[in-house]
Design a protein around this motif. Sequence first.
Motif, PDB file in Angstrom:
ATOM      1  N   LEU A   1       0.870  -1.108   0.036  1.00 20.15           N
ATOM      2  CA  LEU A   1       0.066   0.070  -0.026  1.00 20.15           C
ATOM      3  C   LEU A   1       1.109   1.133   0.099  1.00 20.15           C
ATOM      4  N   THR A   2       0.223   2.043  -0.901  1.00 17.74           N
ATOM      5  CA  THR A   2       1.288   3.637  -0.490  1.00 17.74           C
ATOM      6  C   THR A   2       0.325   4.628   0.089  1.00 17.74           C
ATOM      7  N   VAL A   3       1.216   4.997   1.115  1.00 18.06           N
ATOM      8  CA  VAL A   3       0.652   6.047   2.234  1.00 18.06           C
ATOM      9  C   VAL A   3       1.238   7.396   1.953  1.00 18.06           C
ATOM     10  N   SER A   4       0.429   8.179   2.004  1.00 18.70           N
ATOM     11  CA  SER A   4       0.780   9.757   1.848  1.00 18.70           C
ATOM     12  C   SER A   4      -0.159  10.787   2.430  1.00 18.70           C
ATOM     13  N   ALA A   5       0.234  11.637   3.057  1.00 16.87           N
ATOM     14  CA  ALA A   5      -0.620  12.976   3.780  1.00 16.87           C
ATOM     15  C   ALA A   5       0.380  14.233   3.354  1.00 16.87           C
ATOM     16  N   VAL A   6      -0.341  15.129   3.298  1.00 16.26           N
ATOM     17  CA  VAL A   6       0.068  16.562   3.265  1.00 16.26           C
ATOM     18  C   VAL A   6       1.237  16.901   4.183  1.00 16.26           C
ATOM     19  N   GLY A   7       2.316  17.241   4.011  1.00 16.24           N
ATOM     20  CA  GLY A   7       3.301  17.530   4.971  1.00 16.24           C
ATOM     21  C   GLY A   7       4.203  16.469   5.654  1.00 16.24           C
ATOM     22  N   PHE A   8       3.863  15.071   4.925  1.00 11.50           N
ATOM     23  CA  PHE A   8       4.648  13.911   5.308  1.00 11.50           C
ATOM     24  C   PHE A   8       5.238  13.350   4.308  1.00 11.50           C
ATOM     25  N   THR A   9       6.267  12.564   4.384  1.00  6.17           N
ATOM     26  CA  THR A   9       7.053  11.668   3.376  1.00  6.17           C
ATOM     27  C   THR A   9       6.196  10.404   2.977  1.00  6.17           C
ATOM     28  N   THR A  10       5.988  10.157   1.714  1.00  6.02           N
ATOM     29  CA  THR A  10       5.186   9.150   1.149  1.00  6.02           C
ATOM     30  C   THR A  10       6.181   8.130   1.165  1.00  6.02           C
ATOM     31  N   ILE A  11       5.249   6.745   1.663  1.00  4.36           N
ATOM     32  CA  ILE A  11       6.055   5.540   2.014  1.00  4.36           C
ATOM     33  C   ILE A  11       5.266   4.255   1.362  1.00  4.36           C
ATOM     34  N   ASP A  12       5.882   3.230   0.995  1.00  2.00           N
ATOM     35  CA  ASP A  12       5.084   1.915   0.809  1.00  2.00           C
ATOM     36  C   ASP A  12       5.213   0.969   1.773  1.00  2.00           C
TER      37      ASP A  12
ATOM     38  N   LYS B   1       3.964   4.738  10.771  1.00  2.00           N
ATOM     39  CA  LYS B   1       4.184   6.020  11.250  1.00  2.00           C
ATOM     40  C   LYS B   1       4.843   6.860  10.143  1.00  2.00           C
ATOM     41  N   LEU B   2       4.460   8.072   9.880  1.00  4.58           N
ATOM     42  CA  LEU B   2       5.260   8.935   8.764  1.00  4.58           C
ATOM     43  C   LEU B   2       5.684   9.802   9.329  1.00  4.58           C
ATOM     44  N   GLU B   3       6.932  10.075   8.641  1.00  6.52           N
ATOM     45  CA  GLU B   3       7.833  11.282   9.192  1.00  6.52           C
ATOM     46  C   GLU B   3       7.470  12.402   8.236  1.00  6.52           C
ATOM     47  N   GLU B   4       7.580  13.569   9.181  1.00  7.62           N
ATOM     48  CA  GLU B   4       7.215  15.000   8.603  1.00  7.62           C
ATOM     49  C   GLU B   4       8.328  15.379   7.473  1.00  7.62           C
ATOM     50  N   SER B   5       7.706  15.886   6.456  1.00  3.79           N
ATOM     51  CA  SER B   5       8.539  16.050   5.121  1.00  3.79           C
ATOM     52  C   SER B   5       9.371  17.526   5.659  1.00  3.79           C
ATOM     53  N   ASN B   6      10.317  17.696   4.715  1.00  5.88           N
ATOM     54  CA  ASN B   6      11.157  18.993   5.090  1.00  5.88           C
ATOM     55  C   ASN B   6      10.083  20.308   4.970  1.00  5.88           C
ATOM     56  N   THR B   7       9.513  20.586   6.153  1.00  2.00           N
ATOM     57  CA  THR B   7       8.500  21.765   6.214  1.00  2.00           C
ATOM     58  C   THR B   7       7.545  21.857   4.842  1.00  2.00           C
TER      59      THR B   7
END
Length: 996
Positions: free
Chosen positions: A74-85, A97-103
């Motif tokens: 599954l591909t998981v994404s959210a605004v402000g976070f790094t997308t992961i599979d 657990k999603l990591e915040e992207s570079n602001t």
Amino acid sequence: MPSKRLLKAVLPLLTVMYSLAVYSQTKQITGSIKDSKGAGIVGASVVIKGSKGGTTTNSEGIFRLAVPEATKALTVSAVGFTTIDVDVSTMTAVEVKLEESNTSLNEVVVVGYGTAKRRDITGSVASVSAKEFNRGQINSPEQLLQGKVPGLQITNSSGQPGGLAVVKIRGNNSIRSGNTPLYVVDGIALDGRTPRPGFTSNSVGTSPPSDPLTFINPNEISDIQVLKDASASAIYGARGANGVVLITTKKGAMGAGKVDVNANVGISDEMRKIDVLDAGGYKAAIAQYNAPNTDSGANVNAFDKIIRNNAYTQNYSLALSGGNDNGKYRASFFMGNQDGIILKTNLKKYVANFNGQYKFWDKRISLDFSATAANVAEKIAPISQDAGSNGNLISLALIWNPTLTLYNKDGTYNQTNQSGQANPLALSDAYNDKTNTTTLLGNFSAGYKFADWLEYRFLYGVNYGVGDRNTEIQGWIKRIGGDAPDNGLAYTANGKLFSQTITHTLNFNKEIAQDLSLNAVVGYEYWKTNFSNNNQYVYGFNYNLTEQSRTGIHYYDNMQDGKQANLRSSAFKDPTVELQSTFARAILNFHDKYSLTGTIRSDGSSKFGKSNKYGWFPSVAAAWTISNEDFMKDNGIVDNLKLRVGYGETGNQEFTADAAQTVYRYTSNGSLQTVHFGNDKLKWETVKAINAGIDFTLLKGRIWGTIDYFNKKTTDPIILTPVAQPTGLGGTLFYNYSGAFVKNYGVEFSLGADIISGKDFTWSANGNITFLKNRFDYPPAGNTPFLLTGALHGQGTSGAYAQAIAHNQPINVYYLPIFQGFDKDGIGTYKNSGIPEFVADPNPKSFMGFSTDLRYKKWNLNLGAHGQFGYKIYNNTAMSVLNISNIIGGRNIASGLVTTSESPANPITTSTRFLENGSYLKLHNASLRYAFGDVSKIKNLNVTFSVNNVFVISNYKGFDPEVNVDKALNGIPSLAIDYIGYPTQRTFLLGLSFSL
């Protein structure tokens, strides 16, 4: 041999059958998506990798998704976070657990005729997403932003539902032309006007305008970008002088069909009252001033009688959306019905939206469309901005003798009294005013991708609106004077607005060399708008002339029944306005450290003289992302630090469409009269602006903010001046006053922080403040007013004014005699024998906004406040409605007057006496939400209680210091003058929202 052939033939079929068998088996995946602190992420996207199916998380970050048995990831994404599979090949329950992207620097934002990554933005652009919007009862998009954006000043000029919101970005650019920003909805620039007709009568004055954006459903707005400086708004050229507000509506999302439901109901009351004498205080005042005895023995609060006991509000919204990689759709419907707190006032609207985005031919061809159809109906009370005290419902109620009954013994209205004033309840009953406006806003766009980095797009948009108005004052009403004494009047009107937009753009977005990317757009645009109105007015009817003989027949439904000798018909059609433009923008980014943006636009407008049809509007801006330099890496404190600087020029064409032309009209006796002369040399007002700013994010996204300095100069202001005609008669002419200029400069600060970030408890806060100064200069410098404005109305104000446009003074500086107190006889005294002087500033020296959000488990509390400081309000209501001379004539007065030494014989005089401190702080929104989460088949169930206009802290004595009644004089707008406007409503709402 045959067996081998058979095997070859059957093998592909067996493979397909096996694949179908495998994929026909599904499994249920459940999981939670959390941030680095362990809090659930709302609205995170969960999509089957390599397929079209997907879903989103609920308010707790939980999702459920049925997937084929063979699904690997599954591909998981959210605004402000790094997308992961996420690997789900061997599991049916996951915790991600999603990591915040570079602001969020890679977040794509709308910047006008295209998009750009936030990291590449070099101008002053503020973004507000749906989750940050103000909550509660929202009637227009501006209210979503109040207090949210530094430099953005929003003033609700009327408490009536649907009343106009005055919006300014970084001050007043013009002394005459409009100062309202350009609104662009999904790429379509709006005209800025409404087809709803106005109404003016000698009896009840001029009805205030409505908000032209009321037709938009705020629930369907996904985000708003505010382009504040010229380097950001120059791409809009002649219409970008006052800044640009880009509104993007919600679109469909990938996944199965989804239904979103919102509903709320509530009631309203008045946020604040004006203190007048009660019956006991009135009797004491009669004795104190030895006034004629007008004590009639009753105990009446007339203002409470014109207030609704139960002003109900209800809003319902339903949206259906879904889609896949090749196509998305969203359809929604909204119904709102809000009673005003004043009798016979109401706002009702129905809005339908439908949009789709589809891709074909290996996603090279895209077809997008969007349509909004809205109907807005209003019921309006006789509360105008320029009526005398006997033609305004509010003033009549405030000054009603509190010892005088409103009704006679037989139940009819008391319309005979010593004061000679009209009965407020009778006026409310006799006055009927209804408007109905239908708006269609639609666009269609098609695009073709020559390559992943090169796309052509065509867009056609239309904004069509029709409005009608039916108004009457029935003949049985007494004592309001003007043009409706004892015989009634009726008014009907129709308005039409039609504008079209055609845009061609070519977008280029590619890394053209190592660590060097180019985002560019070139385009052509044609915009055309028409506006027209026609109306009929008649007075003199032979029915509904006594209260006892009233019928249910309205005058406006039977205009022919009016006295035909009194029939007046008129019509006007503005000259067609056409604007054709070419534009280009290029954004260069090198090594994610250095960005450079250049913009150029050429506009040709039919509004201007033939010598100045075209204008050029350039801009350039640069940014340095200091945090990406090697010396800033691994510092542990600064996540992002960017320095921006820019310069740009924009134009202002927001004035009457026929300003460059000679305009005539026929008078009532059939003669031809010149309205104003033409001017072949008329040209743009030009705003030249610089901006320097800093964006920063600290401590892994825990603290963020901006600092901006701006300096704007408007040259060649357009004014209307008297000139001599060859016949010797006077006339007027629009022209650019060479050498004069308006200057606005100041500093903006914004700061936000995640103060506490725990699993069960979070607390975040955002604040902003703007310090602003402006002034007007003109040659030759002098100490006399250049232009007068701020017309005053009411008792004792014939020909009076309060403000001026003057050299080296703030825009709309107060120009008044200085009040020095009362003499021994209670008569006012004035400095220099009452000669006016420049005395005070109606422009706030600073304005601010603040919001905070607290979450504890499933509870969420959100508060929003805003304020303005360091300016004065002219209280025209205190001066001409609630003055002390009323006590002699049997009318009520302001309660504070009885403690002064003023005599009832003191004449009403315009002066600094009626200037009051306008500074205020208002809690405009408070909401408490409980998230139930998923309940059976209902997803993301929330219950919310919210209050709008909770309270205001201010020393101002009127209904609300947040006021700006239109008191223009000779076409020059006024500022911060209050005259018996509609009181501010406090609204309590209980809401429910969920998805299916």
